[in-house]
Design a protein around this motif. Structure first.
Motif, PDB file in Angstrom:
ATOM      1  N   ASP A 128     -16.258   1.749 -13.737  1.00 53.91           N
ATOM      2  CA  ASP A 128     -17.403   0.872 -13.973  1.00 53.91           C
ATOM      3  C   ASP A 128     -18.614   1.275 -13.132  1.00 53.91           C
ATOM      4  OD1 ASP A 128     -17.349  -0.633 -11.439  1.00 53.91           O
ATOM      5  OD2 ASP A 128     -15.597  -1.677 -12.231  1.00 53.91           O
ATOM      6  N   GLY A 129     -19.742   0.613 -13.399  1.00 56.66           N
ATOM      7  CA  GLY A 129     -21.030   0.969 -12.827  1.00 56.66           C
ATOM      8  C   GLY A 129     -21.144   0.879 -11.321  1.00 56.66           C
ATOM      9  N   ARG A 130     -20.153   0.284 -10.654  1.00 55.62           N
ATOM     10  CA  ARG A 130     -20.225   0.235  -9.188  1.00 55.62           C
ATOM     11  C   ARG A 130     -20.242   1.638  -8.597  1.00 55.62           C
ATOM     12  NH1 ARG A 130     -15.581  -4.144  -8.057  1.00 55.62           N
ATOM     13  NH2 ARG A 130     -14.776  -3.180  -9.941  1.00 55.62           N
ATOM     14  N   VAL A 131     -19.512   2.568  -9.219  1.00 60.87           N
ATOM     15  CA  VAL A 131     -19.492   3.950  -8.708  1.00 60.87           C
ATOM     16  C   VAL A 131     -20.889   4.544  -8.776  1.00 60.87           C
ATOM     17  CG1 VAL A 131     -18.539   6.266  -9.022  1.00 60.87           C
ATOM     18  CG2 VAL A 131     -17.049   4.272  -9.288  1.00 60.87           C
ATOM     19  N   LEU A 132     -21.603   4.322  -9.889  1.00 62.71           N
ATOM     20  CA  LEU A 132     -22.969   4.835 -10.023  1.00 62.71           C
ATOM     21  C   LEU A 132     -23.896   4.203  -8.986  1.00 62.71           C
ATOM     22  CD1 LEU A 132     -23.292   4.778 -13.926  1.00 62.71           C
ATOM     23  CD2 LEU A 132     -22.700   6.729 -12.471  1.00 62.71           C
ATOM     24  N   GLN A 133     -23.723   2.911  -8.755  1.00 61.65           N
ATOM     25  CA  GLN A 133     -24.541   2.230  -7.745  1.00 61.65           C
ATOM     26  C   GLN A 133     -24.272   2.807  -6.360  1.00 61.65           C
ATOM     27  OE1 GLN A 133     -23.882  -2.034  -8.064  1.00 61.65           O
ATOM     28  NE2 GLN A 133     -24.181  -1.975 -10.273  1.00 61.65           N
ATOM     29  N   TRP A 134     -23.002   3.061  -6.059  1.00 60.86           N
ATOM     30  CA  TRP A 134     -22.639   3.603  -4.735  1.00 60.86           C
ATOM     31  C   TRP A 134     -23.152   5.026  -4.565  1.00 60.86           C
ATOM     32  CZ3 TRP A 134     -16.862   1.830  -5.115  1.00 60.86           C
ATOM     33  CH2 TRP A 134     -16.801   0.439  -4.986  1.00 60.86           C
ATOM     34  N   LEU A 135     -23.141   5.810  -5.649  1.00 65.82           N
ATOM     35  CA  LEU A 135     -23.678   7.173  -5.570  1.00 65.82           C
ATOM     36  C   LEU A 135     -25.160   7.134  -5.193  1.00 65.82           C
ATOM     37  CD1 LEU A 135     -21.890   8.730  -8.664  1.00 65.82           C
ATOM     38  CD2 LEU A 135     -21.626   9.495  -6.293  1.00 65.82           C
ATOM     39  N   ALA A 136     -25.910   6.231  -5.812  1.00 64.84           N
ATOM     40  CA  ALA A 136     -27.333   6.108  -5.490  1.00 64.84           C
ATOM     41  C   ALA A 136     -27.526   5.589  -4.072  1.00 64.84           C
ATOM     42  CB  ALA A 136     -28.011   5.181  -6.498  1.00 64.84           C
ATOM     43  N   LYS A 137     -26.727   4.616  -3.693  1.00 64.59           N
ATOM     44  CA  LYS A 137     -26.846   4.000  -2.375  1.00 64.59           C
ATOM     45  C   LYS A 137     -26.551   4.985  -1.247  1.00 64.59           C
ATOM     46  CE  LYS A 137     -24.701   0.156   0.181  1.00 64.59           C
ATOM     47  NZ  LYS A 137     -23.687  -0.910   0.062  1.00 64.59           N
ATOM     48  N   HIS A 138     -25.565   5.863  -1.455  1.00 63.13           N
ATOM     49  CA  HIS A 138     -25.135   6.780  -0.390  1.00 63.13           C
ATOM     50  C   HIS A 138     -25.512   8.229  -0.694  1.00 63.13           C
ATOM     51  CE1 HIS A 138     -23.050   3.452   1.415  1.00 63.13           C
ATOM     52  NE2 HIS A 138     -22.406   3.223   0.285  1.00 63.13           N
ATOM     53  N   GLU A 139     -26.560   8.416  -1.484  1.00 64.62           N
ATOM     54  CA  GLU A 139     -26.966   9.773  -1.868  1.00 64.62           C
ATOM     55  C   GLU A 139     -27.260  10.644  -0.654  1.00 64.62           C
ATOM     56  OE1 GLU A 139     -30.042  12.200  -4.774  1.00 64.62           O
ATOM     57  OE2 GLU A 139     -29.980  10.015  -4.888  1.00 64.62           O
ATOM     58  N   LEU A 140     -27.864  10.098   0.373  1.00 59.20           N
ATOM     59  CA  LEU A 140     -28.202  10.886   1.562  1.00 59.20           C
ATOM     60  C   LEU A 140     -26.941  11.426   2.251  1.00 59.20           C
ATOM     61  CD1 LEU A 140     -30.443  11.930   3.393  1.00 59.20           C
ATOM     62  CD2 LEU A 140     -30.242   9.823   4.705  1.00 59.20           C
ATOM     63  N   ALA A 141     -25.947  10.573   2.450  1.00 56.84           N
ATOM     64  CA  ALA A 141     -24.696  11.010   3.092  1.00 56.84           C
ATOM     65  C   ALA A 141     -23.964  12.020   2.213  1.00 56.84           C
ATOM     66  CB  ALA A 141     -23.804   9.806   3.382  1.00 56.84           C
ATOM     67  N   ILE A 142     -23.968  11.790   0.911  1.00 59.83           N
ATOM     68  CA  ILE A 142     -23.307  12.711  -0.022  1.00 59.83           C
ATOM     69  C   ILE A 142     -24.030  14.049  -0.026  1.00 59.83           C
ATOM     70  CG2 ILE A 142     -22.805  13.126  -2.461  1.00 59.83           C
ATOM     71  CD1 ILE A 142     -22.425  10.023  -2.681  1.00 59.83           C
ATOM     72  N   ARG A 143     -25.365  14.021  -0.064  1.00 58.42           N
ATOM     73  CA  ARG A 143     -26.172  15.251  -0.045  1.00 58.42           C
ATOM     74  C   ARG A 143     -25.829  16.093   1.183  1.00 58.42           C
ATOM     75  NH1 ARG A 143     -30.475  17.558  -2.093  1.00 58.42           N
ATOM     76  NH2 ARG A 143     -30.829  15.947  -3.623  1.00 58.42           N
ATOM     77  N   LYS A 182     -17.427   4.850   2.933  1.00 64.15           N
ATOM     78  CA  LYS A 182     -18.498   3.854   2.926  1.00 64.15           C
ATOM     79  C   LYS A 182     -18.136   2.580   2.162  1.00 64.15           C
ATOM     80  CE  LYS A 182     -21.517   6.527   5.029  1.00 64.15           C
ATOM     81  NZ  LYS A 182     -21.950   6.251   6.387  1.00 64.15           N
ATOM     82  N   GLU A 183     -17.416   2.723   1.041  1.00 61.66           N
ATOM     83  CA  GLU A 183     -17.159   1.585   0.160  1.00 61.66           C
ATOM     84  C   GLU A 183     -15.673   1.262  -0.026  1.00 61.66           C
ATOM     85  OE1 GLU A 183     -19.478  -0.360  -0.902  1.00 61.66           O
ATOM     86  OE2 GLU A 183     -21.236   0.849  -0.437  1.00 61.66           O
ATOM     87  N   GLY A 184     -14.788   2.148   0.458  1.00 62.17           N
ATOM     88  CA  GLY A 184     -13.357   1.900   0.318  1.00 62.17           C
ATOM     89  C   GLY A 184     -12.760   2.400  -0.980  1.00 62.17           C
ATOM     90  N   PHE A 185     -13.566   3.084  -1.804  1.00 61.97           N
ATOM     91  CA  PHE A 185     -13.069   3.558  -3.097  1.00 61.97           C
ATOM     92  C   PHE A 185     -13.931   4.725  -3.557  1.00 61.97           C
ATOM     93  CE2 PHE A 185     -12.153   3.576  -7.579  1.00 61.97           C
ATOM     94  CZ  PHE A 185     -10.845   3.126  -7.654  1.00 61.97           C
ATOM     95  N   GLY A 186     -13.309   5.753  -4.140  1.00 63.54           N
ATOM     96  CA  GLY A 186     -14.037   6.925  -4.651  1.00 63.54           C
ATOM     97  C   GLY A 186     -14.480   6.693  -6.087  1.00 63.54           C
ATOM     98  N   GLY A 187     -13.813   7.313  -7.043  1.00 65.66           N
ATOM     99  CA  GLY A 187     -14.096   7.076  -8.454  1.00 65.66           C
ATOM    100  C   GLY A 187     -14.822   8.182  -9.186  1.00 65.66           C
ATOM    101  N   VAL A 188     -15.235   9.248  -8.485  1.00 66.87           N
ATOM    102  CA  VAL A 188     -15.910  10.357  -9.163  1.00 66.87           C
ATOM    103  C   VAL A 188     -14.842  11.306  -9.717  1.00 66.87           C
ATOM    104  CG1 VAL A 188     -17.392  12.387  -8.814  1.00 66.87           C
ATOM    105  CG2 VAL A 188     -18.007  10.190  -7.804  1.00 66.87           C
TER     106      VAL A 188
END
Length: 199
Positions: A128-143, A182-188
């Motif tokens: 579900d869309g929570r993964v997309l929201q988390w990707l945007a929220k933590h883009e800096l750490a992921i980058r 960061k969120e307790g769950f991956g999903g990618v």
């Protein structure tokens, strides 16, 4: 003092009383054990018509094709109300796939080489869309993690299909690691290269 000889008749009522008492104790014990077992099965939800609380699955859930995603990101300007619904086929994967594209390209030196790599990266999820929201929220750490992985990639790996495949898998694992932290769950599910240039 005369003693009466024992005829054995006095002991008979005592034995009968002890025998009945033993049967009663055993019956009560069996009822207690049986009742406890039934209570345990009811509490576990095995019997009793679902009196036990239903446990909701944790984390983002898979979204089947055609289902509404309760966490879908808001539609971008120009999309939505007036447009046609998203077309989904009957075949292929049972779940719908959503994509996230990182806003800027990634540029890094390659390990043990003067060569550089520039890549535009996206990733996918069937959740579900929570993964997309988390990707945007933590883009800096992921980058930051993805740049470290690119810097630790050899020119040979960046130049072969097999090497790029390994790189995509390492990046997928790194993104999920950040999201779990960061969120307790991956999903990618996967990482994709929109462009990939080695120079």
């Amino acid at each position: 003092m005369s003693e009466k000889p024992s005829t054995g008749d006095d002991e008979a009522p005592k034995k009968k009383k002890k025998g009945k008492l033993g049967i009663i104790i055993i019956a009560v014990a069996m009822l207690a054990v049986g009742g406890g077992g039934v209570f345990g099965l009811m509490a576990a939800g095995v019997i009793g018509g679902g009196h036990a609380e239903e446990k909701k699955p944790e984390g983002p859930q898979f979204i089947k094709k055609g289902e509404v995603d309760p966490y879908a990101p808001p539609a971008k300007e120009g999309e939505g109300e007036g447009g046609a619904p998203e077309a989904e086929s009957e075949g292929g994967d049972e779940y719908r796939t959503a994509y996230f594209t990182f806003t800027d390209d990634f540029t890094s030196n390659l390990k043990g080489s003067d060569a550089m790599v520039q890549a535009s990266i996206a990733c996918s999820t069937r959740r579900d869309g929570r993964v997309l929201q988390w990707l945007a929220k933590h883009e800096l750490a992921i980058r930051s993690q993805l740049l470290s992985i690119l810097a630790d990639t050899s020119e040979d790996d960046a130049s072969t299909p097999e090497g790029k495949d390994r790189l995509q898998k390492r990046m997928t694992a790194a993104i999920n690691q950040v999201l779990i932290q960061k969120e307790g769950f991956g999903g990618v599910d996967a990482v994709y290269f929109r462009n990939f240039i080695v120079q």
